[in-house]
Design a protein around this motif. Structure first.
Motif, PDB file in Angstrom:
ATOM      1  N   ASP A  37      12.215   4.814   4.789  1.00 48.15           N
ATOM      2  CA  ASP A  37      11.189   4.254   3.912  1.00 48.15           C
ATOM      3  C   ASP A  37       9.961   4.045   4.797  1.00 48.15           C
ATOM      4  O   ASP A  37      10.061   3.460   5.879  1.00 48.15           O
ATOM      5  CB  ASP A  37      11.715   2.928   3.349  1.00 48.15           C
ATOM      6  CG  ASP A  37      10.736   2.194   2.459  1.00 48.15           C
ATOM      7  OD1 ASP A  37       9.516   2.435   2.549  1.00 48.15           O
ATOM      8  OD2 ASP A  37      11.189   1.343   1.687  1.00 48.15           O
ATOM      9  N   GLN A  38       8.807   4.534   4.354  1.00 50.72           N
ATOM     10  CA  GLN A  38       7.595   4.410   5.163  1.00 50.72           C
ATOM     11  C   GLN A  38       7.200   2.956   5.427  1.00 50.72           C
ATOM     12  O   GLN A  38       6.481   2.672   6.359  1.00 50.72           O
ATOM     13  CB  GLN A  38       6.432   5.170   4.505  1.00 50.72           C
ATOM     14  CG  GLN A  38       6.594   6.666   4.574  1.00 50.72           C
ATOM     15  CD  GLN A  38       6.712   7.170   6.013  1.00 50.72           C
ATOM     16  OE1 GLN A  38       5.986   6.751   6.910  1.00 50.72           O
ATOM     17  NE2 GLN A  38       7.660   8.072   6.240  1.00 50.72           N
ATOM     18  N   GLY A  39       7.691   2.014   4.615  1.00 48.08           N
ATOM     19  CA  GLY A  39       7.400   0.597   4.821  1.00 48.08           C
ATOM     20  C   GLY A  39       8.299  -0.063   5.845  1.00 48.08           C
ATOM     21  O   GLY A  39       8.190  -1.258   6.103  1.00 48.08           O
ATOM     22  N   VAL A  40       9.198   0.720   6.448  1.00 45.61           N
ATOM     23  CA  VAL A  40      10.150   0.194   7.426  1.00 45.61           C
ATOM     24  C   VAL A  40       9.763   0.699   8.815  1.00 45.61           C
ATOM     25  O   VAL A  40       9.506   1.892   9.013  1.00 45.61           O
ATOM     26  CB  VAL A  40      11.590   0.642   7.070  1.00 45.61           C
ATOM     27  CG1 VAL A  40      12.581   0.183   8.122  1.00 45.61           C
ATOM     28  CG2 VAL A  40      11.983   0.101   5.703  1.00 45.61           C
ATOM     29  N   SER A  41       9.724  -0.205   9.773  1.00 45.26           N
ATOM     30  CA  SER A  41       9.415   0.175  11.158  1.00 45.26           C
ATOM     31  C   SER A  41      10.607   0.922  11.763  1.00 45.26           C
ATOM     32  O   SER A  41      11.735   0.793  11.290  1.00 45.26           O
ATOM     33  CB  SER A  41       9.129  -1.076  11.989  1.00 45.26           C
ATOM     34  OG  SER A  41       7.981  -1.744  11.500  1.00 45.26           O
ATOM     35  N   ARG A  42      10.340   1.680  12.822  1.00 47.28           N
ATOM     36  CA  ARG A  42      11.428   2.427  13.485  1.00 47.28           C
ATOM     37  C   ARG A  42      12.543   1.490  13.921  1.00 47.28           C
ATOM     38  O   ARG A  42      13.715   1.786  13.767  1.00 47.28           O
ATOM     39  CB  ARG A  42      10.892   3.193  14.685  1.00 47.28           C
ATOM     40  CG  ARG A  42       9.984   4.323  14.312  1.00 47.28           C
ATOM     41  CD  ARG A  42       9.395   4.949  15.579  1.00 47.28           C
ATOM     42  NE  ARG A  42       8.276   5.791  15.242  1.00 47.28           N
ATOM     43  CZ  ARG A  42       8.352   7.112  15.172  1.00 47.28           C
ATOM     44  NH1 ARG A  42       9.488   7.708  15.411  1.00 47.28           N
ATOM     45  NH2 ARG A  42       7.300   7.812  14.848  1.00 47.28           N
ATOM     46  N   SER A  43      12.174   0.372  14.494  1.00 47.40           N
ATOM     47  CA  SER A  43      13.118  -0.681  14.874  1.00 47.40           C
ATOM     48  C   SER A  43      12.625  -1.946  14.189  1.00 47.40           C
ATOM     49  O   SER A  43      11.777  -2.661  14.720  1.00 47.40           O
ATOM     50  CB  SER A  43      13.147  -0.833  16.399  1.00 47.40           C
ATOM     51  OG  SER A  43      14.083  -1.805  16.766  1.00 47.40           O
ATOM     52  N   THR A  62       5.955  -4.108  11.132  1.00 47.49           N
ATOM     53  CA  THR A  62       4.635  -4.081  10.507  1.00 47.49           C
ATOM     54  C   THR A  62       4.614  -4.836   9.176  1.00 47.49           C
ATOM     55  O   THR A  62       3.706  -5.610   8.910  1.00 47.49           O
ATOM     56  CB  THR A  62       4.190  -2.622  10.275  1.00 47.49           C
ATOM     57  OG1 THR A  62       4.199  -1.950  11.525  1.00 47.49           O
ATOM     58  CG2 THR A  62       2.793  -2.559   9.677  1.00 47.49           C
ATOM     59  N   ASN A  63       5.630  -4.625   8.341  1.00 44.09           N
ATOM     60  CA  ASN A  63       5.633  -5.206   6.995  1.00 44.09           C
ATOM     61  C   ASN A  63       6.549  -6.412   6.813  1.00 44.09           C
ATOM     62  O   ASN A  63       6.633  -6.956   5.716  1.00 44.09           O
ATOM     63  CB  ASN A  63       5.984  -4.122   5.977  1.00 44.09           C
ATOM     64  CG  ASN A  63       4.904  -3.055   5.932  1.00 44.09           C
ATOM     65  OD1 ASN A  63       3.719  -3.371   5.884  1.00 44.09           O
ATOM     66  ND2 ASN A  63       5.308  -1.808   5.981  1.00 44.09           N
ATOM     67  N   GLY A  64       7.241  -6.819   7.850  1.00 48.38           N
ATOM     68  CA  GLY A  64       8.048  -8.031   7.787  1.00 48.38           C
ATOM     69  C   GLY A  64       9.433  -7.850   7.195  1.00 48.38           C
ATOM     70  O   GLY A  64       9.752  -6.840   6.584  1.00 48.38           O
ATOM     71  N   SER A  65      10.247  -8.879   7.393  1.00 44.62           N
ATOM     72  CA  SER A  65      11.607  -8.955   6.852  1.00 44.62           C
ATOM     73  C   SER A  65      11.667 -10.175   5.953  1.00 44.62           C
ATOM     74  O   SER A  65      11.097 -11.229   6.280  1.00 44.62           O
ATOM     75  CB  SER A  65      12.622  -9.094   7.985  1.00 44.62           C
ATOM     76  OG  SER A  65      12.563  -7.985   8.853  1.00 44.62           O
ATOM     77  N   TYR A  66      12.373 -10.055   4.856  1.00 47.20           N
ATOM     78  CA  TYR A  66      12.416 -11.123   3.854  1.00 47.20           C
ATOM     79  C   TYR A  66      13.851 -11.528   3.558  1.00 47.20           C
ATOM     80  O   TYR A  66      14.732 -10.672   3.453  1.00 47.20           O
ATOM     81  CB  TYR A  66      11.743 -10.662   2.558  1.00 47.20           C
ATOM     82  CG  TYR A  66      10.256 -10.432   2.733  1.00 47.20           C
ATOM     83  CD1 TYR A  66       9.341 -11.402   2.347  1.00 47.20           C
ATOM     84  CD2 TYR A  66       9.782  -9.250   3.296  1.00 47.20           C
ATOM     85  CE1 TYR A  66       7.986 -11.201   2.508  1.00 47.20           C
ATOM     86  CE2 TYR A  66       8.421  -9.038   3.469  1.00 47.20           C
ATOM     87  CZ  TYR A  66       7.532 -10.021   3.078  1.00 47.20           C
ATOM     88  OH  TYR A  66       6.186  -9.822   3.260  1.00 47.20           O
TER      89      TYR A  66
END
Length: 138
Positions: A37-43, A62-66
């Motif tokens: 998913d492009q909204g997910v960082s490599r790590s 980049t987009n955080g974890s919820y």
């Protein structure tokens, strides 16, 4: 045994047991749970265990974890917490699922079953005299 169940996305139904090794989550193919998913960082994030408690830690994505729609940097996980990584929802659960501890697919019927709830009623006898414990009254 605690585990992570993938609720949505291409890996829907897969489960990952939370053991003593860290579960990594991200877009890179080296991650334990790969989310393309492009909204997910490599790590993106990691899930780890200390004793009986399990935690999620965002790895400066980049987009955080919820967790339950709240952005977190590090959070203790409780049964039925929903984790949002990109557009993928994962669920933290704590029940036996596999004798060998490998990733497995959940039966669709099992996935739709509501969780079992146990209720315990506690009553306080107000007429009893106060008790002392360790020098304190309660």
């Amino acid at each position: 045994m605690p585990y992570i169940r993938v609720k949505t996305g291409p890996n829907k139904g897969k489960i990952f047991e939370v053991k003593d090794t860290v579960i990594t989550i991200g877009r890179d193919e080296t991650q334990t749970i790969q989310i393309l998913d492009q909204g997910v960082s490599r790590s993106h994030a990691e899930i780890f265990r200390i004793g009986e408690m399990c935690f999620i830690r965002d790895l400066n994505s980049t987009n955080g974890s919820y967790v339950n729609n709240q952005k977190v940097s590090e959070e203790v996980l409780k049964a039925d917490d929903e984790l949002l990584i990109g557009t993928t929802i994962l669920v933290f659960e704590d029940r036996a699922h596999s004798e060998d501890g490998r990733t497995q697919e959940l039966d669709a019927a099992e996935e739709d079953k509501p969780p079992q709830v146990t209720t315990v009623d506690l009553k306080v006898d107000k007429e009893r005299a106060p008790q002392k414990a360790l020098g304190r009254e309660f």
